[in-house]
Structures are given as C-alpha cells and as structure tokens.
Motif scaffolding. Sequence first.
Motif, PDB file in Angstrom:
ATOM      1  N   SER A 174       0.737  -1.120  -0.014  1.00 24.56           N
ATOM      2  CA  SER A 174       0.110  -0.070   0.075  1.00 24.56           C
ATOM      3  C   SER A 174       0.735   1.424   0.141  1.00 24.56           C
ATOM      4  CB  SER A 174      -0.815   0.003   1.031  1.00 24.56           C
ATOM      5  OG  SER A 174      -2.173   0.261   1.007  1.00 24.56           O
ATOM      6  N   ASP A 175       1.827   1.403   0.836  1.00 21.46           N
ATOM      7  CA  ASP A 175       2.706   2.653   0.798  1.00 21.46           C
ATOM      8  C   ASP A 175       3.523   2.634  -0.282  1.00 21.46           C
ATOM      9  OD1 ASP A 175       1.891   2.528   3.669  1.00 21.46           O
ATOM     10  OD2 ASP A 175       3.945   1.760   4.543  1.00 21.46           O
ATOM     11  N   ALA A 176       3.955   1.601  -1.018  1.00 22.56           N
ATOM     12  CA  ALA A 176       4.563   1.567  -2.255  1.00 22.56           C
ATOM     13  C   ALA A 176       3.601   2.105  -3.394  1.00 22.56           C
ATOM     14  CB  ALA A 176       5.112   0.295  -2.664  1.00 22.56           C
ATOM     15  N   PHE A 177       2.470   1.840  -3.617  1.00 16.11           N
ATOM     16  CA  PHE A 177       1.582   2.272  -4.487  1.00 16.11           C
ATOM     17  C   PHE A 177       1.305   3.773  -4.108  1.00 16.11           C
ATOM     18  CE2 PHE A 177       0.952  -1.701  -5.927  1.00 16.11           C
ATOM     19  CZ  PHE A 177       0.203  -1.717  -6.981  1.00 16.11           C
ATOM     20  N   VAL A 178       1.072   4.357  -3.054  1.00 16.02           N
ATOM     21  CA  VAL A 178       1.012   5.653  -2.976  1.00 16.02           C
ATOM     22  C   VAL A 178       1.979   6.370  -2.948  1.00 16.02           C
ATOM     23  CG1 VAL A 178       0.668   7.110  -0.753  1.00 16.02           C
ATOM     24  CG2 VAL A 178      -0.695   5.081  -0.948  1.00 16.02           C
ATOM     25  N   ALA A 179       3.250   5.846  -2.726  1.00 18.53           N
ATOM     26  CA  ALA A 179       4.770   6.768  -3.093  1.00 18.53           C
ATOM     27  C   ALA A 179       5.062   6.653  -4.615  1.00 18.53           C
ATOM     28  CB  ALA A 179       5.848   5.948  -2.604  1.00 18.53           C
ATOM     29  N   ILE A 180       4.359   5.952  -5.594  1.00 19.60           N
ATOM     30  CA  ILE A 180       4.438   6.025  -7.040  1.00 19.60           C
ATOM     31  C   ILE A 180       3.448   6.700  -7.697  1.00 19.60           C
ATOM     32  CG2 ILE A 180       6.329   4.235  -7.101  1.00 19.60           C
ATOM     33  CD1 ILE A 180       4.273   2.698  -8.694  1.00 19.60           C
ATOM     34  N   GLU A 181       2.296   6.671  -7.172  1.00 18.88           N
ATOM     35  CA  GLU A 181       1.056   7.269  -7.892  1.00 18.88           C
ATOM     36  C   GLU A 181       1.385   8.414  -8.356  1.00 18.88           C
ATOM     37  OE1 GLU A 181      -3.729   6.884  -7.296  1.00 18.88           O
ATOM     38  OE2 GLU A 181      -2.615   7.344  -5.505  1.00 18.88           O
ATOM     39  N   GLY A 182       1.090   8.569  -9.719  1.00 22.49           N
ATOM     40  CA  GLY A 182       0.974   9.852 -10.608  1.00 22.49           C
ATOM     41  C   GLY A 182       2.430  10.153 -11.331  1.00 22.49           C
ATOM     42  N   THR A 183       3.296   9.315 -10.711  1.00 25.97           N
ATOM     43  CA  THR A 183       4.811   9.498 -11.357  1.00 25.97           C
ATOM     44  C   THR A 183       5.011   9.094 -12.624  1.00 25.97           C
ATOM     45  OG1 THR A 183       5.639   7.424 -10.301  1.00 25.97           O
ATOM     46  CG2 THR A 183       5.604   9.405  -8.776  1.00 25.97           C
ATOM     47  N   GLU A 184       6.268   9.237 -13.149  1.00 23.39           N
ATOM     48  CA  GLU A 184       6.412   8.580 -14.473  1.00 23.39           C
ATOM     49  C   GLU A 184       6.367   7.063 -14.453  1.00 23.39           C
ATOM     50  OE1 GLU A 184      10.064   8.951 -17.959  1.00 23.39           O
ATOM     51  OE2 GLU A 184       9.436  10.624 -16.355  1.00 23.39           O
ATOM     52  N   LEU A 185       6.995   6.302 -13.229  1.00 24.69           N
ATOM     53  CA  LEU A 185       7.257   5.084 -13.064  1.00 24.69           C
ATOM     54  C   LEU A 185       5.964   4.637 -13.062  1.00 24.69           C
ATOM     55  CD1 LEU A 185       8.578   2.527 -12.348  1.00 24.69           C
ATOM     56  CD2 LEU A 185       8.637   3.265  -9.880  1.00 24.69           C
ATOM     57  N   HIS A 186       4.997   5.122 -12.542  1.00 27.92           N
ATOM     58  CA  HIS A 186       3.608   4.491 -12.183  1.00 27.92           C
ATOM     59  C   HIS A 186       2.949   4.464 -13.814  1.00 27.92           C
ATOM     60  CE1 HIS A 186      -0.752   4.968 -11.225  1.00 27.92           C
ATOM     61  NE2 HIS A 186      -0.771   3.735 -10.664  1.00 27.92           N
ATOM     62  N   LEU A 187       3.008   5.465 -14.659  1.00 26.79           N
ATOM     63  CA  LEU A 187       2.664   5.581 -15.950  1.00 26.79           C
ATOM     64  C   LEU A 187       3.292   4.348 -16.873  1.00 26.79           C
ATOM     65  CD1 LEU A 187       0.740   6.586 -18.136  1.00 26.79           C
ATOM     66  CD2 LEU A 187       2.229   8.457 -18.419  1.00 26.79           C
ATOM     67  N   LYS A 188       4.500   4.321 -16.654  1.00 30.00           N
ATOM     68  CA  LYS A 188       5.522   3.342 -17.341  1.00 30.00           C
ATOM     69  C   LYS A 188       4.902   1.770 -17.227  1.00 30.00           C
ATOM     70  CE  LYS A 188       9.642   5.739 -18.257  1.00 30.00           C
ATOM     71  NZ  LYS A 188      10.848   5.647 -18.238  1.00 30.00           N
ATOM     72  N   LEU A 189       4.542   1.540 -15.685  1.00 25.02           N
ATOM     73  CA  LEU A 189       4.193   0.202 -15.260  1.00 25.02           C
ATOM     74  C   LEU A 189       2.748  -0.016 -15.707  1.00 25.02           C
ATOM     75  CD1 LEU A 189       5.228   0.058 -11.582  1.00 25.02           C
ATOM     76  CD2 LEU A 189       6.125  -1.278 -13.512  1.00 25.02           C
ATOM     77  N   LEU A 190       1.935   0.918 -15.836  1.00 30.52           N
ATOM     78  CA  LEU A 190       0.543   0.762 -16.318  1.00 30.52           C
ATOM     79  C   LEU A 190       0.531   0.398 -17.898  1.00 30.52           C
ATOM     80  CD1 LEU A 190      -1.350   3.498 -14.440  1.00 30.52           C
ATOM     81  CD2 LEU A 190      -1.832   1.160 -14.143  1.00 30.52           C
TER      82      LEU A 190
END
Length: 179
Positions: A156-172
């Motif tokens: 949960s903490d990891a998802f909150v930390a990356i949400e909205g970042t470039e890394l998050h978009l790349k994973l999606l």
Amino acid sequence: MARKGVIDGIIGTGREETPDFIYPQYSHIDVKHSFYTLKQSEWHYGSVASLGSVRLGVLNDYSYGDFLEEYLQVNENNIDRLIVVYNDEGLPQLVRLLKAGRIDAFIEERGVVNDYVRNRPEDDFLKFAGVGSPEQVSIAFSPVKPTSQKYAQLLSDAFVAIEGTELHLKLLQKYQLVD
C-alpha cells in the motif's frame, strides 16, 4: 496454496474471488474482462443479450466482475452456452477451443490476451469483440500467514509513493492497463 499458507499471496484477484484474503488499502488496478472471437467473426459483445447465440469459453473459478452474476451463474450447467476450462493452461486451452470451433468466443482480461498474442504470433487470429465487465483487482495476501498484514501495508505504501509518477505510468503502459 495462499489460502493454506504455502505461499504468501496471489496477483490479480478480486475481492469476490478471495474475500478472506488480506488486501492492501491502495493497490488495486482496473482490468477489462474482454471478449475474443476469430478474426472472421462478425459477432461483437454489446450486452448480456448479445450472448444469446454464442457458446462462450470461460475459466473455472475465475472472477469476471459483475458479468459473473449476470450471465455465468445462470448458464453454468448449459453446455450449449458455456464451456468451462478447468486446467492450469486456461488461456491456451480457450484459444485452442476457439480455433477448433468448439466455442464462438471467450472472455479474458485484455492485457493478458495482448501479452499472449505478442508472445505467440501464430495465434494472431484472435479478434477483440468488446468489454464485458471492468473489475478492480489487487495483490492479496494469505489469510493465515502472520506476515500478511505487514506485506499489505508495505505494498500500500509503495503504491501511494509512486502514484502519479512517470514510473507509475510506465508500469501501467507495460501491462496495458491504460490506453
């Protein structure tokens, strides 16, 4: 295996499938349970009513979101409407059944099928035929392991930390969870 504590958790489960598991507060993704036919088929999913003449292939004990309640349970014993695959090689079996003409369509998560076809160009005869039901899925942890709450919180903490970042978009994008 996770329910018995042999493994820590599972990836891509819905709360309807595993209500007894431990879930992170922030880690769900939206998946698109989609229909596939042969390229030459003119059938397209529009609503449950559009399944009237279709023999559909599905995976046993698989969550299809709201679609499950609307159609699958009603037809679970009707082999003219529903063919259920019970083995561990579910998607390849559904593809074989479709190619052999034993089913007219199957339903599977869109990113899973896209990945399957990308790695098996010989199976490019599949055609996307519509979205049946979106669903939120998550990583879930064993209900019997003492470490499950800790792992759920870390995730949960990891998802909150990356949400909205470039890394998050790349994973999606990598897992085709955004268009």
